[in-house]
Design a protein around this motif. Sequence first.
Motif, PDB file in Angstrom:
ATOM      1  N   ARG A  18       5.428  -7.552   0.851  1.00  0.00           N
ATOM      2  CA  ARG A  18       4.644  -7.914   2.031  1.00  0.00           C
ATOM      3  C   ARG A  18       3.619  -6.814   2.292  1.00  0.00           C
ATOM      4  NH1 ARG A  18      10.249  -8.475   4.719  1.00  0.00           N
ATOM      5  NH2 ARG A  18       9.836  -6.271   4.540  1.00  0.00           N
ATOM      6  N   ALA A  19       2.587  -7.149   3.019  1.00  0.00           N
ATOM      7  CA  ALA A  19       1.520  -6.185   3.310  1.00  0.00           C
ATOM      8  C   ALA A  19       2.073  -4.916   3.964  1.00  0.00           C
ATOM      9  CB  ALA A  19       0.461  -6.829   4.198  1.00  0.00           C
ATOM     10  N   VAL A  20       3.101  -5.036   4.785  1.00  0.00           N
ATOM     11  CA  VAL A  20       3.666  -3.860   5.466  1.00  0.00           C
ATOM     12  C   VAL A  20       4.532  -3.008   4.539  1.00  0.00           C
ATOM     13  CG1 VAL A  20       3.593  -4.922   7.749  1.00  0.00           C
ATOM     14  CG2 VAL A  20       5.655  -5.141   6.337  1.00  0.00           C
ATOM     15  N   ASP A  21       4.761  -3.461   3.306  1.00  0.00           N
ATOM     16  CA  ASP A  21       5.634  -2.752   2.374  1.00  0.00           C
ATOM     17  C   ASP A  21       4.895  -1.869   1.376  1.00  0.00           C
ATOM     18  OD1 ASP A  21       7.980  -3.789   3.425  1.00  0.00           O
ATOM     19  OD2 ASP A  21       7.960  -5.533   2.086  1.00  0.00           O
ATOM     20  N   TRP A  22       3.583  -1.981   1.298  1.00  0.00           N
ATOM     21  CA  TRP A  22       2.862  -1.179   0.304  1.00  0.00           C
ATOM     22  C   TRP A  22       1.550  -0.654   0.872  1.00  0.00           C
ATOM     23  CZ3 TRP A  22      -1.744  -2.640  -2.315  1.00  0.00           C
ATOM     24  CH2 TRP A  22      -2.171  -3.945  -2.102  1.00  0.00           C
ATOM     25  N   TRP A  23       1.051   0.410   0.237  1.00  0.00           N
ATOM     26  CA  TRP A  23      -0.113   1.132   0.714  1.00  0.00           C
ATOM     27  C   TRP A  23      -1.176   1.229  -0.378  1.00  0.00           C
ATOM     28  CZ3 TRP A  23       4.780   1.841   2.163  1.00  0.00           C
ATOM     29  CH2 TRP A  23       5.049   2.042   3.501  1.00  0.00           C
ATOM     30  N   PRO A  24      -2.364   0.650  -0.173  1.00  0.00           N
ATOM     31  CA  PRO A  24      -3.451   0.821  -1.135  1.00  0.00           C
ATOM     32  C   PRO A  24      -4.071   2.225  -1.017  1.00  0.00           C
ATOM     33  CG  PRO A  24      -4.170  -0.571   0.660  1.00  0.00           C
ATOM     34  CD  PRO A  24      -2.712  -0.293   0.883  1.00  0.00           C
ATOM     35  N   GLN A  25      -3.888   2.843   0.149  1.00  0.00           N
ATOM     36  CA  GLN A  25      -4.320   4.220   0.390  1.00  0.00           C
ATOM     37  C   GLN A  25      -3.188   4.911   1.140  1.00  0.00           C
ATOM     38  OE1 GLN A  25      -8.055   4.148   2.447  1.00  0.00           O
ATOM     39  NE2 GLN A  25      -9.056   2.958   0.849  1.00  0.00           N
ATOM     40  N   PRO A  26      -3.063   6.226   1.024  1.00  0.00           N
ATOM     41  CA  PRO A  26      -1.897   6.913   1.583  1.00  0.00           C
ATOM     42  C   PRO A  26      -1.569   6.618   3.042  1.00  0.00           C
ATOM     43  CG  PRO A  26      -3.141   8.400   0.208  1.00  0.00           C
ATOM     44  CD  PRO A  26      -3.941   7.135   0.300  1.00  0.00           C
ATOM     45  N   ARG A  27      -2.532   6.435   3.885  1.00  0.00           N
ATOM     46  CA  ARG A  27      -2.248   6.232   5.315  1.00  0.00           C
ATOM     47  C   ARG A  27      -2.678   4.852   5.822  1.00  0.00           C
ATOM     48  NH1 ARG A  27      -3.742  11.683   4.960  1.00  0.00           N
ATOM     49  NH2 ARG A  27      -2.068  13.049   5.634  1.00  0.00           N
ATOM     50  N   ARG A  28      -2.852   3.916   4.934  1.00  0.00           N
ATOM     51  CA  ARG A  28      -3.318   2.592   5.341  1.00  0.00           C
ATOM     52  C   ARG A  28      -2.478   1.507   4.687  1.00  0.00           C
ATOM     53  NH1 ARG A  28      -8.067   0.655   2.689  1.00  0.00           N
ATOM     54  NH2 ARG A  28      -7.649  -1.535   2.808  1.00  0.00           N
ATOM     55  N   HIS A  29      -1.806   0.697   5.508  1.00  0.00           N
ATOM     56  CA  HIS A  29      -1.053  -0.436   4.967  1.00  0.00           C
ATOM     57  C   HIS A  29      -2.000  -1.437   4.318  1.00  0.00           C
ATOM     58  CE1 HIS A  29       3.095   0.034   6.202  1.00  0.00           C
ATOM     59  NE2 HIS A  29       2.682   0.512   7.365  1.00  0.00           N
ATOM     60  N   ALA A  30      -1.457  -2.209   3.410  1.00  0.00           N
ATOM     61  CA  ALA A  30      -2.234  -3.268   2.763  1.00  0.00           C
ATOM     62  C   ALA A  30      -2.572  -4.352   3.783  1.00  0.00           C
ATOM     63  CB  ALA A  30      -1.438  -3.855   1.611  1.00  0.00           C
ATOM     64  N   GLU A  31      -3.522  -5.183   3.438  1.00  0.00           N
ATOM     65  CA  GLU A  31      -3.933  -6.277   4.310  1.00  0.00           C
ATOM     66  C   GLU A  31      -3.413  -7.623   3.832  1.00  0.00           C
ATOM     67  OE1 GLU A  31      -8.163  -5.998   4.590  1.00  0.00           O
ATOM     68  OE2 GLU A  31      -8.079  -4.069   5.635  1.00  0.00           O
ATOM     69  N   HIS A  32      -2.717  -7.638   2.686  1.00  0.00           N
ATOM     70  CA  HIS A  32      -2.201  -8.902   2.155  1.00  0.00           C
ATOM     71  C   HIS A  32      -0.930  -8.651   1.349  1.00  0.00           C
ATOM     72  CE1 HIS A  32      -3.600  -7.840  -1.913  1.00  0.00           C
ATOM     73  NE2 HIS A  32      -4.643  -7.318  -1.290  1.00  0.00           N
ATOM     74  N   ASP A  33      -0.137  -9.695   1.225  1.00  0.00           N
ATOM     75  CA  ASP A  33       1.054  -9.642   0.386  1.00  0.00           C
ATOM     76  C   ASP A  33       0.614  -9.661  -1.074  1.00  0.00           C
ATOM     77  OD1 ASP A  33       2.297  -9.904   2.821  1.00  0.00           O
ATOM     78  OD2 ASP A  33       2.994 -11.944   2.485  1.00  0.00           O
ATOM     79  N   VAL A  34       1.498  -9.203  -1.958  1.00  0.00           N
ATOM     80  CA  VAL A  34       1.151  -9.160  -3.374  1.00  0.00           C
ATOM     81  C   VAL A  34       2.383  -9.489  -4.214  1.00  0.00           C
ATOM     82  CG1 VAL A  34       1.590  -6.688  -3.631  1.00  0.00           C
ATOM     83  CG2 VAL A  34      -0.032  -7.797  -5.135  1.00  0.00           C
ATOM     84  N   THR A  35       2.155 -10.153  -5.332  1.00  0.00           N
ATOM     85  CA  THR A  35       3.199 -10.410  -6.318  1.00  0.00           C
ATOM     86  C   THR A  35       2.860  -9.576  -7.541  1.00  0.00           C
ATOM     87  OG1 THR A  35       3.535 -12.651  -5.498  1.00  0.00           O
ATOM     88  CG2 THR A  35       4.355 -12.166  -7.712  1.00  0.00           C
ATOM     89  N   VAL A  36       3.824  -8.755  -7.965  1.00  0.00           N
ATOM     90  CA  VAL A  36       3.602  -7.809  -9.053  1.00  0.00           C
ATOM     91  C   VAL A  36       4.616  -8.049 -10.160  1.00  0.00           C
ATOM     92  CG1 VAL A  36       3.548  -5.352  -9.673  1.00  0.00           C
ATOM     93  CG2 VAL A  36       2.804  -6.084  -7.400  1.00  0.00           C
ATOM     94  N   VAL A  37       4.152  -8.076 -11.393  1.00  0.00           N
ATOM     95  CA  VAL A  37       5.046  -8.062 -12.546  1.00  0.00           C
ATOM     96  C   VAL A  37       5.228  -6.589 -12.881  1.00  0.00           C
ATOM     97  CG1 VAL A  37       5.414  -8.782 -14.925  1.00  0.00           C
ATOM     98  CG2 VAL A  37       4.174 -10.278 -13.346  1.00  0.00           C
ATOM     99  N   VAL A  38       6.422  -6.079 -12.609  1.00  0.00           N
ATOM    100  CA  VAL A  38       6.689  -4.644 -12.670  1.00  0.00           C
ATOM    101  C   VAL A  38       6.708  -4.131 -14.104  1.00  0.00           C
ATOM    102  CG1 VAL A  38       8.422  -2.879 -12.157  1.00  0.00           C
ATOM    103  CG2 VAL A  38       7.940  -4.691 -10.499  1.00  0.00           C
TER     104      VAL A  38
END
Length: 84
Positions: A18-38
């Motif tokens: 979910r957007a609240v679970d990952w950070w595109p920048q160190p102090r900024r939450h993401a703005e969208h959910d993402v599906t990742v193939v790890v």
Amino acid sequence: MTAVDLPEIPPGTVMQFRAVDWWPQPRRHAEHDVTVVVYAVYRQEFNGRVWVRGHVCSWDDPDCGTSGCWQHQVRTAAVREHLA
């Protein structure tokens, strides 16, 4: 940084964050959910987060030509949720 006890996560595991679970920048939450193939989950934890590397491009045959086109900090708890 602290080493965190996470089980081995096989490459190709699909995780949704979910957007609240990952950070595109160190102090900024993401703005969208993402599906990742790890590709890899790094076990060094900092502020309750670990680095996750994977693909958000073509899943069956990644078209980015690298071992990962997505690498961001993710809440360790969010990774654990997928493993439960």
